[in-house]
Write a protein that holds these residues in place. Structure first.
Motif, PDB file in Angstrom:
ATOM      1  N   ARG A   1      -5.437 -46.305 -52.955  1.00 43.64           N
ATOM      2  CA  ARG A   1      -5.374 -46.976 -54.260  1.00 43.64           C
ATOM      3  C   ARG A   1      -5.867 -46.055 -55.369  1.00 43.64           C
ATOM      4  O   ARG A   1      -5.564 -46.273 -56.536  1.00 43.64           O
ATOM      5  N   PHE A   2      -6.658 -45.056 -54.989  1.00 40.54           N
ATOM      6  CA  PHE A   2      -7.156 -44.074 -55.961  1.00 40.54           C
ATOM      7  C   PHE A   2      -6.289 -42.818 -55.958  1.00 40.54           C
ATOM      8  O   PHE A   2      -6.713 -41.773 -56.438  1.00 40.54           O
ATOM      9  N   ASN A   3      -5.073 -42.934 -55.398  1.00 39.53           N
ATOM     10  CA  ASN A   3      -4.141 -41.805 -55.279  1.00 39.53           C
ATOM     11  C   ASN A   3      -4.730 -40.658 -54.453  1.00 39.53           C
ATOM     12  O   ASN A   3      -4.496 -39.483 -54.741  1.00 39.53           O
ATOM     13  N   GLU A   4      -5.500 -41.026 -53.412  1.00 42.62           N
ATOM     14  CA  GLU A   4      -6.123 -40.037 -52.540  1.00 42.62           C
ATOM     15  C   GLU A   4      -5.824 -40.343 -51.065  1.00 42.62           C
ATOM     16  O   GLU A   4      -6.733 -40.381 -50.237  1.00 42.62           O
ATOM     17  N   PRO A   5      -4.563 -40.576 -50.695  1.00 42.14           N
ATOM     18  CA  PRO A   5      -4.292 -40.960 -49.299  1.00 42.14           C
ATOM     19  C   PRO A   5      -4.715 -39.911 -48.283  1.00 42.14           C
ATOM     20  O   PRO A   5      -5.230 -40.255 -47.213  1.00 42.14           O
ATOM     21  N   GLU A   6      -4.516 -38.624 -48.620  1.00 38.87           N
ATOM     22  CA  GLU A   6      -4.907 -37.567 -47.684  1.00 38.87           C
ATOM     23  C   GLU A   6      -6.422 -37.545 -47.497  1.00 38.87           C
ATOM     24  O   GLU A   6      -6.916 -37.349 -46.380  1.00 38.87           O
ATOM     25  N   ARG A   7      -7.151 -37.750 -48.589  1.00 35.82           N
ATOM     26  CA  ARG A   7      -8.609 -37.783 -48.485  1.00 35.82           C
ATOM     27  C   ARG A   7      -9.056 -38.948 -47.601  1.00 35.82           C
ATOM     28  O   ARG A   7      -9.996 -38.833 -46.817  1.00 35.82           O
ATOM     29  N   GLY A   8      -8.375 -40.084 -47.730  1.00 37.53           N
ATOM     30  CA  GLY A   8      -8.712 -41.236 -46.897  1.00 37.53           C
ATOM     31  C   GLY A   8      -8.568 -40.921 -45.419  1.00 37.53           C
ATOM     32  O   GLY A   8      -9.447 -41.238 -44.610  1.00 37.53           O
TER      33      GLY A   8
END
Length: 332
Positions: A234-241
């Motif tokens: 949701r924070f445009n950080e799917p890879e970080r997730g």
């Protein structure tokens, strides 16, 4: 609570009885260990002792190269902290076991909190409803118990995910999250659940700020990292997730089943469909809310397993007949 380091310095290098130390320091558990260096390597041992009984609850040993002793120190401290503390740790598990041995009339607010959290982790409708009853009893007895309000957020939020009175359950979740962070602004998980509730209202900028605050307060906590994984996309950080999921599994190789509720969507949003399915295999269909059914169906389709994907879609629509692709996109 953890006693200050200087409180234990007097016992350094002396043979002591853990129960005597615990009595003198008024603590329920004692963590003791040793460090040995030899031939360029360091060996660290640690064990957790129940002060009431003297029983050893846990022990572990680490053998590492000694050249980077500070990295070794950080790694072991994070692993010990996550194995023992927080909502998934051995100390809380011991507290739950003790609460179960008490007669109902002798349960206090903290006992109700511990029993409620155990129910939450089972992720079924009946268990979440029972958790809410137990946690409401906890806050009746002690309205200032911030951790109970934190856990009420999780229970109400999970029920909403199952489609049980979603509007009222989401509102209840938001209310208890805000109360938790007001009661204890130093509690990392209170900031995490407040951030999660803000994201569910569509306020992702403030949500990210709250979850970042939670990470600053508890940077090595597997629980806080777990909560962040579910919202990173949701924070445009799917890879970080997805990378955070990998990090949690390194910090706590015994990560419990309920974490898959966050990890499966995190892997899915990063395009790691095989990993998403592996996480769902740690759950049962009774644990699947609508998002887990969507992740299952979509991951199967992305991997070309169309017969299984179609069967999953049919089961999803049986459980949630009003579900549409558009409605799910609007939730992200």
């Amino acid at each position: 609570e953890v006693v200050a380091r200087n409180s234990t310095e007097v016992y350094k290098g002396k043979p002591v009885d853990a129960r005597q130390v615990a009595s003198a320091l008024h603590v329920g558990f004692v963590l003791e260990g040793s460090i040995q260096r030899q031939n360029g390597r360091v060996r660290v041992t640690a064990q957790l002792i129940d002060a009431q009984t003297g029983n050893h609850l846990w022990s572990d040993r680490w053998d590492r190269p000694a050249e980077d002793v500070f990295a070794v120190q950080t790694e072991i401290a994070e692993q010990v902290t996550n194995r023992l503390g927080g909502g998934v740790g051995l100390i809380q598990a011991a507290g739950r076991a003790a609460a179960k041995r008490k007669r109902p009339e002798n349960l206090n607010a903290y006992d109700y909190y511990l029993l409620g959290t155990e129910k939450i982790e089972k992720i079924t409708i009946a268990d979440e409803e029972e958790a809410i009853a137990l946690l409401n009893r906890a806050v009746e007895l002690d309205p200032g118990l911030a951790r109970a309000w934190v856990e009420l957020y999780h229970a109400h939020g999970i029920l909403a995910g199952f489609g049980i009175n979603p509007e009222s359950e989401i509102k209840a979740a938001a209310d208890v999250a805000e109360r938790a962070v007001r009661l204890d602004p130093s509690d990392a998980e209170a900031h995490a659940v407040f951030g999660m509730s803000l994201s569910q209202k569509g306020d992702n900028a403030r949500a990210k700020a709250e979850l970042d605050t939670a990470l600053r307060l508890a940077p090595g906590s597997s629980e806080i990292l777990t909560f962040y994984t579910g919202f990173a996309a949701r924070f445009n950080e799917p890879e970080r997730g997805a990378q955070m999921v990998d990090q949690v599994m390194r910090l706590d190789p015994n990560y419990p089943m309920w974490t898959s509720n966050f990890f499966a969507p995190a892997y899915f949003m990063a395009g790691r469909y095989e990993d998403a399915l592996k996480m769902l295999e740690r759950m049962t269909p009774n644990n699947y809310d609508k998002w887990k059914w969507v992740v299952l169906s979509s991951s199967l389709a992305a991997l070309g397993r169309m017969d299984e994907a179609n069967a999953s879609v049919r089961e999803t629509l049986k459980q949630y007949p009003d579900l549409t692709v558009e409605s799910m996109i609007n939730e992200v």
